[in-house]
Structure formats: structure tokens, C-alpha cells
Write an enzyme that holds these catalytic residues in place. Structure first.
Site, PDB file in Angstrom:
ATOM      1  CD  GLU A 146      54.736  68.678  56.630  1.00  0.00           C
ATOM      2  OE1 GLU A 146      54.951  67.492  56.299  1.00  0.00           O
ATOM      3  OE2 GLU A 146      55.131  69.656  55.950  1.00  0.00           O
ATOM      4  CD  GLU A 245      56.842  66.131  51.311  1.00  0.00           C
ATOM      5  OE1 GLU A 245      57.051  67.315  50.989  1.00  0.00           O
ATOM      6  OE2 GLU A 245      56.482  65.795  52.454  1.00  0.00           O
TER       7      GLU A 245
END
Length: 279
Positions: A146, A245
Site C-alpha cells: 500500500e 479506515e
């Protein structure tokens, strides 16, 4: 149709961690993700998932010494043995939890890193990812990398989408994929619609995450047009999960209006909750 997972590291912090599974289920979520499972026995986490009808869709491999500021070790020369041990532990948890995705954090570059140091980190990263992907493939787990913005995580090795995709292609493992967090991407690069239309069709993006920019609250707070972005995701036929998130601004359940009002979640479970019935 987009599918949403509650991030239990950031959401439902009004209650203890193990109680967040029931809270997420009560609000209609069918899947969860979080940073790390290692403070709890796998059997206890699995019991919570099963008890509340939840799927575990993502967690991170051990990141090194998190409390001392480490943010992954996969790109750190000299830490290969620790990385391999951590991957083994993560895959054991993945098997116990029925989780098909594990995020492997890259780690931080030294301040004022030279070109030589950057190259050494990249070589280490590639080697570790290739080794880890082979082990993960044997147990049917995808490994994810990521890009993370440098404002929230100064010095993080991986910032840009193109760099992540280049690494995935260079390793060449079918189970090594990209985790695209639209919050991080907006801060670093912007142009999210173009990014989605460019990268989702490649099949290299396995997981999305969302949060409002710039404050990382609910996705509908701030500069992003979350409805438009979800329309694009649906238009492109993305069938992975979207991790929520973000840090709720004033209570997790109270801030879910963006989700309950969105046409993606007009299913029977959510309708029952909206009517005050037991789901």
C-alpha cells in the site's frame, strides 16, 4: 456492487476491541479489517467473527517494533529473518481466521536517504515480497502493498500508485497485489477518478480503503465526492472489499449516515436496522 468492511482499529473505539465485532455487526457490516491481530489468540478472534456472522478480509503482517515507531520491515536490509518469521505468523492467523489478504508494510527510509540507500531498500523489498508471495500462495493468501502518504507517515518507503504497480509487476507473483487507499492517494496524487479507471481494470488492485480528506473522518466529510467515487468503483465492476479506515468524528454509529443513505447498502439487513428491528 461495493462491499464495505469496518476497520476495527479506527472505528468503534468507544468499546473494547473484542466488543467491536458485535458493534460492527449490529450496524450492518458483514466484514471487518484491522491493523494487527497478534495481541489475541486466533481462536478467540475466530469465535467473535463466527458469533456475529462476520468475515475477516484484511490485517497487517507484523510491522517490527510499532510502539517504537517502526512501520514495517519488508524493505529494511538486515531484517530478512524477522520478516520471514513475521510472514509465517501472519499466515497462521490468516488460516485460522479464514482471511485471504495480508498487508505487508514496507518500512521507513532513513532521513536524507541517498540514492544508494533507496536502491538497497528497493532490492530488499523485492526479494522479501517474492519470498513471502511464494509462501502465501501455498496457502491461498494474497499479499498486498500500500502506498502511504508522507504527511501521516513521514519516511515511508512507498508513496505512489505507479511505484506499487511497478513492484508488483517486477515480482511477477499472481498473489501479490495493491491496496489502494483513496485517502492516501488523494493527499499524494489526487485525480482519483482517473486512478480508479486506470488501475482497477488491471486486476492488480485487490482492496480499497476510504476516508475523508484532509482530516480522515467519515468519507463524506471534506473534499472527496464519495458518492461519485463509489459510482466509478461500481461502474468498473470491482468485486473486492472497501475498508472504512477512518476516525469517526463524533461516534461511530452516529457517523454512518453516509453509508446508510447510500444506495449501495439498501439491503434487508440495513433496512431492518433502519426500522429498529433485530438484524
Amino acid at each position: 456492487m461495493p462491499r464495505f468492511a469496518a476497520n476495527l482499529s479506527m472505528m468503534y473505539t468507544e468499546v473494547d476491541f473484542l466488543d467491536r465485532f458485535s458493534a460492527a455487526s449490529a450496524d450492518g457490516f458483514e466484514a471487518v479489517e484491522y491493523l494487527f491481530p497478534y495481541a489475541y489468540e486466533p481462536a478467540e478472534l475466530r469465535r467473535r467473527l463466527d458469533e456475529h456472522g462476520l468475515r475477516q478480509v484484511l490485517f497487517n503482517a507484523p510491522p517490527g517494533d510499532w510502539d517504537s515507531g517502526e512501520r514495517g520491515i519488508a524493505s529494511l536490509p538486515g531484517r530478512e529473518g524477522e520478516l520471514r518469521s513475521g510472514i509465517g505468523r501472519a499466515l497462521e492467523y490468516a488460516a485460522a481466521l479464514g482471511c485471504g489478504q495480508v498487508h505487508v508494510m514496507a518500512g521507513l527510509l532513513p532521513r536524507e536517504a541517498t540514492a544508494t540507500q533507496r536502491a538497497a531498500h528497493r532490492d530488499t523489498y523485492l526479494s522479501n515480497l517474492a519470498w513471502a508471495a511464494e509462501r502465501a500462495a501455498a496457502v491461498d493468501v494474497d499479499l498486498l502493498i500500500e502506498p502511504i502518504n508522507g504527511r501521516d507517515m513521514p519516511g515511508y518507503f512507498l508513496h505512489r500508485q505507479a511505484d506499487a504497480h511497478a513492484l508488483v509487476q517486477e515480482v511477477g507473483a499472481s498473489n501479490l497485489k495493491v491496496q489502494l487507499d483513496l485517502y492516501h492517494c488523494q493527499i499524494v496524487e489526487g485525480d482519483l477518478t482517473t486512478t480508479l479507471r486506470r488501475d482497477l481494470p488491471t486486476g492488480r488492485v485487490a482492496h480499497l480503503q476510504i476516508a475523508g480528506v484532509p482530516d480522515r473522518h467519515e468519507p463524506d466529510r471534506g473534499e472527496l465526492n464519495v458518492r461519485h467515487l463509489l459510482d466509478v468503483v461500481d461502474e468498473l465492476g470491482f468485486d473486492g472489499w472497501i475498508g472504512c479506515e477512518y476516525i469517526p468524528q463524533a461516534g461511530t454509529s452516529e457517523g454512518l449516515g453516509w453509508l446508510k443513505d447510500n444506495r449501495w447498502l439498501k439491503n434487508e439487513r440495513w433496512l431492518k436496522n433502519d426500522r429498529g428491528e433485530h438484524a
